[in-house]
Design a protein around this motif. Structure first.
Motif, PDB file in Angstrom:
ATOM      1  N   PRO A   4      -7.246   3.295 -15.527  1.00 17.67           N
ATOM      2  CA  PRO A   4      -8.274   3.964 -14.713  1.00 17.67           C
ATOM      3  C   PRO A   4      -9.425   3.014 -14.352  1.00 17.67           C
ATOM      4  N   GLY A   5     -10.093   3.320 -13.259  1.00 15.82           N
ATOM      5  CA  GLY A   5     -11.280   2.545 -12.878  1.00 15.82           C
ATOM      6  C   GLY A   5     -11.007   1.464 -11.856  1.00 15.82           C
ATOM      7  N   ARG A  49      -3.459  10.625  -3.988  1.00 16.34           N
ATOM      8  CA  ARG A  49      -4.752  11.214  -3.590  1.00 16.34           C
ATOM      9  C   ARG A  49      -4.734  12.734  -3.694  1.00 16.34           C
ATOM     10  N   PRO A  69     -12.356   7.393  -7.861  1.00 22.25           N
ATOM     11  CA  PRO A  69     -10.963   7.794  -7.743  1.00 22.25           C
ATOM     12  C   PRO A  69     -10.562   8.032  -6.289  1.00 22.25           C
ATOM     13  N   LYS A 110      -1.527  -8.510   1.025  1.00 19.14           N
ATOM     14  CA  LYS A 110      -1.675  -7.060   0.975  1.00 19.14           C
ATOM     15  C   LYS A 110      -1.139  -6.449   2.264  1.00 19.14           C
ATOM     16  N   LEU A 152      -2.233   0.320 -13.397  1.00 15.32           N
ATOM     17  CA  LEU A 152      -2.434  -0.262 -14.727  1.00 15.32           C
ATOM     18  C   LEU A 152      -3.350   0.594 -15.606  1.00 15.32           C
ATOM     19  N   GLY A 165       0.840  -1.207   0.000  1.00 12.76           N
ATOM     20  CA  GLY A 165       0.000   0.000   0.000  1.00 12.76           C
ATOM     21  C   GLY A 165       0.870   1.250   0.000  1.00 12.76           C
TER      22      GLY A 165
END
Ligand code: UTP
Length: 221
Positions: free
Chosen positions: A114-115, A49, A175, A136, A112, A8
């Protein structure tokens, strides 16, 4: 064992902490030494962000907001990759990542398309590569019955099914989404049934425990 390690952005820090990147590089070397192959997928963190926020205020579309955030994750990925072996670029496709993994014991990529988030990138790599495990490393101790930042009564879960994960974390992408595992990745993992361990990434050595099958974080099977 084939391990996908999703780090992360919130774990690396924004900008990334040299100490944490070095700790993860040591852990990845240890995993390689123990005979594991490691696909590393790195997130964009707070910087991503902040770019999303600026892009949104500028009136740019969600697609454009995601696009700038992807570049932040690729920059972080490049830093981690350089520490691991001095590669000058990171793959920008799943095929490119698989080609690197066919030649090396470790490969690193960021975002990789968008979305989605890099959780989904990690789930896609895991599926195509036929990984044994996805770990993770996040800023929380695992998956809780509800978001612990919002609900103080939320309880951490030690072992859950894919269906339970979907019940808790299902939804849709937006987003900058900050979910312990993003909803698109949850759907992918529920299909592919690749074992997932979500753990607190502040101690990189936790990843070694997860790979060895020791009790840590939340396991989804
Ligand atoms: P990241 O996956 O980079 O998040 O997604 P992160 O910083 O590691 O988050 P934590 O630490 O798990 O919480 C950040 C944003 O980047 C865009 C999305 O907007 C996502 O919310 N993104 C990232 C994409 O659109 N596509 C990608 O492939 C990756």
């Amino acid at each position: 064992m084939k391990v996908v390690l999703r780090i992360g952005g919130s774990v690396l820090g924004s900008p990334p902490s040299a100490e944490i990147v070095n700790e993860y590089a040591d852990v990845i070397s240890d995993l390689n030494y123990e005979g594991n192959f490691v696909a590393v997928v790195v997130g964009g963190g707070q910087v991503a962000r902040e770019y999303i926020r600026s892009a949104s205020k500028m009136g740019l579309s969600p697609y454009q907001q995601d696009t700038v955030a992807i570049h932040a994750s690729r920059l972080n990925a490049r830093l981690v990759a350089m520490k691991l072996g001095g590669v000058s670029s990171v793959p920008t496709s799943i095929d490119g990542m698989l080609q690197r993994l066919a030649r090396n014991r470790v490969a690193v990529m960021g975002g990789l398309k968008p979305g989605i988030t890099t959780d989904t990138v990690a789930a896609m790599v895991a599926q195509r590569w036929r990984a044994d495990l996805l770990v993770k490393a996040s800023d929380q101790n695992g998956i809780y019955t509800a978001d612990p930042r919002v609900n103080k009564k939320a309880k951490k879960l030690e072992k859950i099914t894919f269906e339970k994960m979907k019940e808790i974390l299902g939804g849709s992408h937006k987003p900058g989404i900050h979910s312990i595992v993003d909803p698109v990745a949850v759907a992918h993992l529920t299909d592919s049934r690749i074992r997932l361990v979500v753990l607190n990434g502040s101690d990189a050595k936790g990843v070694i425990k997860a790979v060895r099958g020791e009790k840590i974080g939340t396991t989804v099977t």
